[in-house]
Write an enzyme that holds these catalytic residues in place. Structure first.
Site, PDB file in Angstrom:
ATOM      1  N   ASP A  92       0.850  -1.183   0.000  1.00  0.00           N
ATOM      2  CA  ASP A  92       0.000   0.000   0.000  1.00  0.00           C
ATOM      3  C   ASP A  92       0.892   1.241   0.000  1.00  0.00           C
ATOM      4  O   ASP A  92       2.093   1.164   0.205  1.00  0.00           O
ATOM      5  CB  ASP A  92      -0.990  -0.004   1.158  1.00  0.00           C
ATOM      6  N   SER A  93       0.296   2.391  -0.246  1.00  0.00           N
ATOM      7  CA  SER A  93       1.090   3.595  -0.487  1.00  0.00           C
ATOM      8  C   SER A  93       1.516   4.299   0.791  1.00  0.00           C
ATOM      9  O   SER A  93       2.353   5.203   0.747  1.00  0.00           O
ATOM     10  CB  SER A  93       0.281   4.581  -1.334  1.00  0.00           C
ATOM     11  N   GLY A  94       0.932   3.927   1.929  1.00  0.00           N
ATOM     12  CA  GLY A  94       1.262   4.568   3.188  1.00  0.00           C
ATOM     13  C   GLY A  94       0.371   5.735   3.554  1.00  0.00           C
ATOM     14  O   GLY A  94       0.526   6.324   4.629  1.00  0.00           O
ATOM     15  N   GLY A  95      -0.577   6.082   2.685  1.00  0.00           N
ATOM     16  CA  GLY A  95      -1.439   7.226   2.955  1.00  0.00           C
ATOM     17  C   GLY A  95      -2.238   7.093   4.232  1.00  0.00           C
ATOM     18  O   GLY A  95      -2.331   8.046   5.013  1.00  0.00           O
ATOM     19  N   ASP A 146      -3.025   8.155  -1.972  1.00  0.00           N
ATOM     20  CA  ASP A 146      -4.313   8.841  -1.910  1.00  0.00           C
ATOM     21  C   ASP A 146      -4.448   9.519  -0.550  1.00  0.00           C
ATOM     22  O   ASP A 146      -3.723   9.204   0.384  1.00  0.00           O
ATOM     23  CB  ASP A 146      -5.487   7.885  -2.154  1.00  0.00           C
ATOM     24  N   GLN A 189     -12.213   6.765  -4.086  1.00  0.00           N
ATOM     25  CA  GLN A 189     -12.544   7.467  -2.852  1.00  0.00           C
ATOM     26  C   GLN A 189     -13.863   8.214  -3.035  1.00  0.00           C
ATOM     27  O   GLN A 189     -14.468   8.182  -4.093  1.00  0.00           O
ATOM     28  CB  GLN A 189     -11.426   8.425  -2.451  1.00  0.00           C
ATOM     29  N   GLY A 216     -11.180   3.847   1.869  1.00  0.00           N
ATOM     30  CA  GLY A 216     -12.020   4.688   2.698  1.00  0.00           C
ATOM     31  C   GLY A 216     -13.233   4.013   3.287  1.00  0.00           C
ATOM     32  O   GLY A 216     -14.159   4.688   3.756  1.00  0.00           O
ATOM     33  N   ASP A 266      -7.704  -7.443   2.265  1.00  0.00           N
ATOM     34  CA  ASP A 266      -6.657  -7.504   3.283  1.00  0.00           C
ATOM     35  C   ASP A 266      -7.219  -6.958   4.576  1.00  0.00           C
ATOM     36  O   ASP A 266      -8.135  -6.136   4.576  1.00  0.00           O
ATOM     37  CB  ASP A 266      -5.434  -6.675   2.874  1.00  0.00           C
ATOM     38  N   CYS A 304     -11.694 -27.853  11.270  1.00  0.00           N
ATOM     39  CA  CYS A 304     -10.486 -27.221  10.744  1.00  0.00           C
ATOM     40  C   CYS A 304      -9.336 -28.219  10.670  1.00  0.00           C
ATOM     41  O   CYS A 304      -9.152 -29.044  11.566  1.00  0.00           O
ATOM     42  CB  CYS A 304     -10.099 -26.037  11.629  1.00  0.00           C
ATOM     43  N   CYS A 306      -6.039 -27.171  10.297  1.00  0.00           N
ATOM     44  CA  CYS A 306      -4.758 -26.485  10.523  1.00  0.00           C
ATOM     45  C   CYS A 306      -3.949 -27.232  11.590  1.00  0.00           C
ATOM     46  O   CYS A 306      -4.497 -28.015  12.368  1.00  0.00           O
ATOM     47  CB  CYS A 306      -4.996 -25.035  10.933  1.00  0.00           C
ATOM     48  N   CYS A 309      -5.342 -27.055  15.186  1.00  0.00           N
ATOM     49  CA  CYS A 309      -6.539 -27.860  15.442  1.00  0.00           C
ATOM     50  C   CYS A 309      -6.251 -29.351  15.347  1.00  0.00           C
ATOM     51  O   CYS A 309      -6.884 -30.151  16.043  1.00  0.00           O
ATOM     52  CB  CYS A 309      -7.650 -27.464  14.463  1.00  0.00           C
ATOM     53  N   HIS A 335      -3.956 -20.528  12.927  1.00  0.00           N
ATOM     54  CA  HIS A 335      -5.317 -21.029  12.759  1.00  0.00           C
ATOM     55  C   HIS A 335      -6.189 -19.995  12.047  1.00  0.00           C
ATOM     56  O   HIS A 335      -6.921 -20.330  11.100  1.00  0.00           O
ATOM     57  CB  HIS A 335      -5.950 -21.376  14.105  1.00  0.00           C
TER      58      HIS A 335
END
Length: 376
Positions: A92-95, A146, A189, A216, A266, A304, A306, A309, A335
């Site tokens: 990501d751009s860090g905005g 942005d 946005q 946003g 994300d 599950c 994993c 589990c 998990h």
């Protein structure tokens, strides 16, 4: 080197499944990225990330430019080599972090001047600088800089912020150096204002990007408003490019967004929850610290597969947290990451078989059952 490519394999109404090919490999969509903010997914080495099924990692421009610095990472061979992850990386751009973490920030047409939340050092982040940092990191997918519109925002405030972001997006497009397998995504946005979201979507497509993010949201507006914004915005974003809903989120948010045609997600929820004792299951979240798990022989989720589990009981993981043993957060984080990847895999299969609505109905029904105590 392969070209950056998005291929849709199946559609079920507006939901779709496919794949994205990058310079460092391919990931399936819809996908949930592993959050590797400072070039590490907290409590998970890279082999555990792969074992959980994650194919794409997101790292953070703001944190990496502050420490250890993008120039150093470039000298050491780029972000993939630096963190030992050979799969695709999005940065990501860090905005958002500039707005939420830094102090004494000043926003202008040129960009953002701010002081580090770590040591107070002064930094100047322009659209061009944000693109250069991500180039140094060798990100497969670069995000435009942005302005993170505050919430709530009036129509006038949101419009001013969005128009600034669109001007920055044009500068990012001009600064980006096209290479086979690498991509630049624009960010939609407009706050909660549907007309501004549509205007932003149209402007981004006029500029032309390899994918489109929706920013946003997940800023306190609630699920109903978030989905309403998606309903208004997505029809204005081409179906031929990947769509990325930034910072979302909870499993029910993701299912609702996939239904509407979102491909990429994300969020820090699986890792942050894992560190604080919250486990995600088919029947909602549990707090493993609660006394009711102290003698519970069951796994976190009986369905599950994993390692946590398969090999450990709730009682054991409860003990690890109560004893402040680092293995507890590691097991629970792994998990949670596995849970998200299984959810995404299930949605991809359902879309391919034309039964997404049935999948979603079953998901919401199971979530509504909530977790029950072990029978004695």
């Amino acid at each position: 080197m392969p070209d950056f490519n998005f291929k849709i394999r199946a559609r079920d109404q507006t939901a779709r499944s496919g794949s994205v090919t990058t310079a460092h490999g391919t990931f399936e969509t819809p996908c949930f990225m592993a959050t590797g903010t400072a070039a590490t997914v907290k409590a998970m080495p890279v082999d555990a990330i792969r074992a959980a099924g994650a194919e794409l990692v997101i790292c953070n421009t703001y944190h990496l430019m502050i420490r250890p610095g993008s120039e150093l990472i470039a000298k050491l061979g780029g972000l993939h080599k630096f963190m030992g992850w050979d799969g695709p990386i999005l940065t990501d751009s860090g905005g958002y972090q500039v707005m939420s973490l830094s102090s004494l920030r000043k926003i202008s047409e040129n960009g953002v001047v701010f002081r580090s939340h770590l040591d107070g050092t002064k930094h100047d982040l322009t659209p061009e600088r944000a693109i250069q940092i991500q180039y140094d990191l060798d990100s497969d997918i670069t995000m435009c800089l942005d302005e993170c519109t505050p919430h709530p925002a009036t129509h006038e405030e949101a419009a001013s912020s969005m128009h600034m972001s669109m001007r920055w997006a044009e500068r990012c497009r001009q600064a980006f150096k096209p290479r086979p397998g690498y991509a630049l995504f624009g960010i939609n946005q407009g706050g909660m204002h549907e007309d501004l979201r549509c205007e932003s979507a149209e402007k981004l497509q006029q500029i032309g990007f390899d994918g489109y993010a929706i920013g946003g949201l997940a800023v306190g507006e609630g699920q109903e408003k978030m989905l309403r914004v998606l309903d208004a915005t997505l029809p204005y974003l081409t179906t031929e490019k990947p769509r990325y809903l930034m910072g979302v989120g909870w499993p029910d948010d993701i299912v609702g967004a996939v239904k509407r045609g979102v491909d990429m997600f994300d969020c820090v929820i699986p890792t942050r929850s894992g560190r604080t004792g919250q486990g995600l299951t088919r029947r909602g979240a549990i707090n493993i610290r609660n006394a009711r798990h102290q003698a519970d022989p069951r796994p976190i989720d009986e369905a599950c597969g994993c390692p946590a589990c398969r090999n450990h009981s709730r009682a054991y993981i409860h003990h690890l947290f109560r004893a402040n043993e680092m293995l507890g957060p590691m097991l629970l984080t792994a998990h949670n990451m596995h849970y998200y990847q299984v959810l995404m895999h299930g949605m991809r299969l359902a879309i391919g078989e034309g039964r997404f609505d049935a999948f979603a109905a079953s998901f919401y029904e199971e979530q509504a059952q909530r977790d029950i105590e072990a029978r004695t």
